[in-house]
Design a protein around this motif. Structure first.
Motif, PDB file in Angstrom:
ATOM      1  N   GLY A 217      12.214 -15.271 -74.865  1.00 48.94           N
ATOM      2  CA  GLY A 217      13.362 -15.774 -74.429  1.00 48.94           C
ATOM      3  C   GLY A 217      14.570 -15.394 -73.314  1.00 48.94           C
ATOM      4  N   VAL A 219      17.085 -14.097 -71.229  1.00 46.50           N
ATOM      5  CA  VAL A 219      18.204 -13.307 -71.575  1.00 46.50           C
ATOM      6  C   VAL A 219      19.165 -12.799 -70.349  1.00 46.50           C
ATOM      7  CG1 VAL A 219      17.018 -11.928 -73.300  1.00 46.50           C
ATOM      8  CG2 VAL A 219      16.919 -11.352 -71.160  1.00 46.50           C
ATOM      9  N   SER A 228      22.664 -15.290 -76.979  1.00 39.96           N
ATOM     10  CA  SER A 228      21.522 -15.216 -77.631  1.00 39.96           C
ATOM     11  C   SER A 228      21.322 -16.633 -78.397  1.00 39.96           C
ATOM     12  CB  SER A 228      21.642 -14.136 -78.932  1.00 39.96           C
ATOM     13  OG  SER A 228      22.674 -14.602 -79.655  1.00 39.96           O
ATOM     14  N   LYS A 231      19.215 -18.568 -75.513  1.00 33.65           N
ATOM     15  CA  LYS A 231      18.081 -18.297 -74.913  1.00 33.65           C
ATOM     16  C   LYS A 231      16.563 -19.091 -74.810  1.00 33.65           C
ATOM     17  CE  LYS A 231      16.517 -14.734 -78.338  1.00 33.65           C
ATOM     18  NZ  LYS A 231      16.305 -13.488 -78.911  1.00 33.65           N
TER      19      LYS A 231
END
Length: 289
Positions: A217, A219, A228, A231
């Motif tokens: 993901g 970040v 979040s 991501k």
């Protein structure tokens, strides 16, 4: 003045569509001109060209493709329609010829063939990259083949007026002076990978991914935290350009990789072989390109 101003609509239409589609549209347009003229001849000038509407449409259609009656036998009203059809019979083939020449000489779309999937590459020093493969799908010669890459991501958790941000990102092999055609090349986008739960490094020069199992993901982008919920929602835009000395032309193309188009599970490798006799590089197996 009304904005936005839009120009080059015809050029864009011709460049966007295949030559076969344009020829079909050309034939359909001649049918339309034939239909309009046959309607006029059938309902307004009923004393000339005997027969039903279909016959008159056929008559007008063949007129557009070269068959022309003796204009001296027509009345003044009929001469006007005949002149209209005569002009169309000259203008329409000219447009078709111009379209064919334009499509042949215009740098075609997809001279650069990109692999549909990008992938993760890890070198011997454990440096991580996103690898993008492509090749020049043409027999023409190219010089100064360039690549530029951008990352687009929504990093504004407060959803301001323009939350989508675009970042220019570093790549390897930004320019190939004299590339081989029909031979794959690879560009690498450096990234940093941390384990999920680790603190973001706040590195203003790196694109940071967190790893959990086989999932990666996004970040952090150049020191900016990525929310979040975003991501796994980003895209990489590749702009490529080159010069074609044989045509005295340049071309520019683009390719977008969405986050779902990036395979982090394994590295992709394709074998190339150099033939010293022909001074050419070829690929024995194109599977999974």
């Amino acid at each position: 003045m009304k904005h936005p101003i839009e120009r080059d609509r015809i050029q864009r239409f011709v460049a966007k569509n295949k030559l076969s589609h344009l020829i079909i549209l050309y034939i359909a347009f001649t049918f339309l001109c034939s239909f309009i003229s046959s309607i006029i001849w059938h309902f307004i000038f009923q004393d000339y060209v005997s027969g039903n509407l279909i016959f008159k449409m056929w008559y007008s259609f063949v007129y557009l493709y070269g068959y022309q009656p003796n204009i001296g036998d027509l009345t003044n009203s009929h001469k006007i329609i005949s002149i209209f059809l005569s002009v169309c019979s000259i203008v329409l083939p000219t447009l078709l010829l111009g379209t064919v020449v334009f499509k042949i000489l215009l740098p075609r779309k997809k001279r650069v063939v990109f692999r549909n999937k990008a992938n993760l590459h890890i070198d011997n020093d454990n440096n991580h990259f996103i690898a993008i493969h492509s090749y020049l799908g043409s027999q023409l010669n190219f010089v100064n083949w360039k690549f530029v890459a951008y990352l687009r991501i929504d990093i504004d958790i407060n959803k301001s007026n323009f939350p989508l941000r675009t970042y220019a990102i570093q790549i390897t092999e930004e320019i190939l002076a004299i590339p081989y055609t029909l031979t794959p090349t690879r560009i690498l986008i450096p990234i940093k990978v941390i384990e999920q739960g680790s603190q973001n490094p706040k590195d203003k020069e790196q694109i940071v991914f967190s790893k959990k199992g086989t999932k990666y993901g996004l970040v952090e982008v150049f020191g900016n935290d990525v929310p979040s919920e975003n991501k796994f929602d980003y895209e990489i835009l590749i702009i490529t350009s080159s010069q074609m000395p044989e045509l005295s032309m340049n071309f520019t193309e683009s390719k977008i990789y969405h986050s779902s188009d990036i395979d982090f599970s394994e590295d992709f490798k394709i074998k190339t072989v150099f033939d010293a006799k022909t001074n050419q590089v070829y690929v024995p197996d194109w599977s999974d390109f």
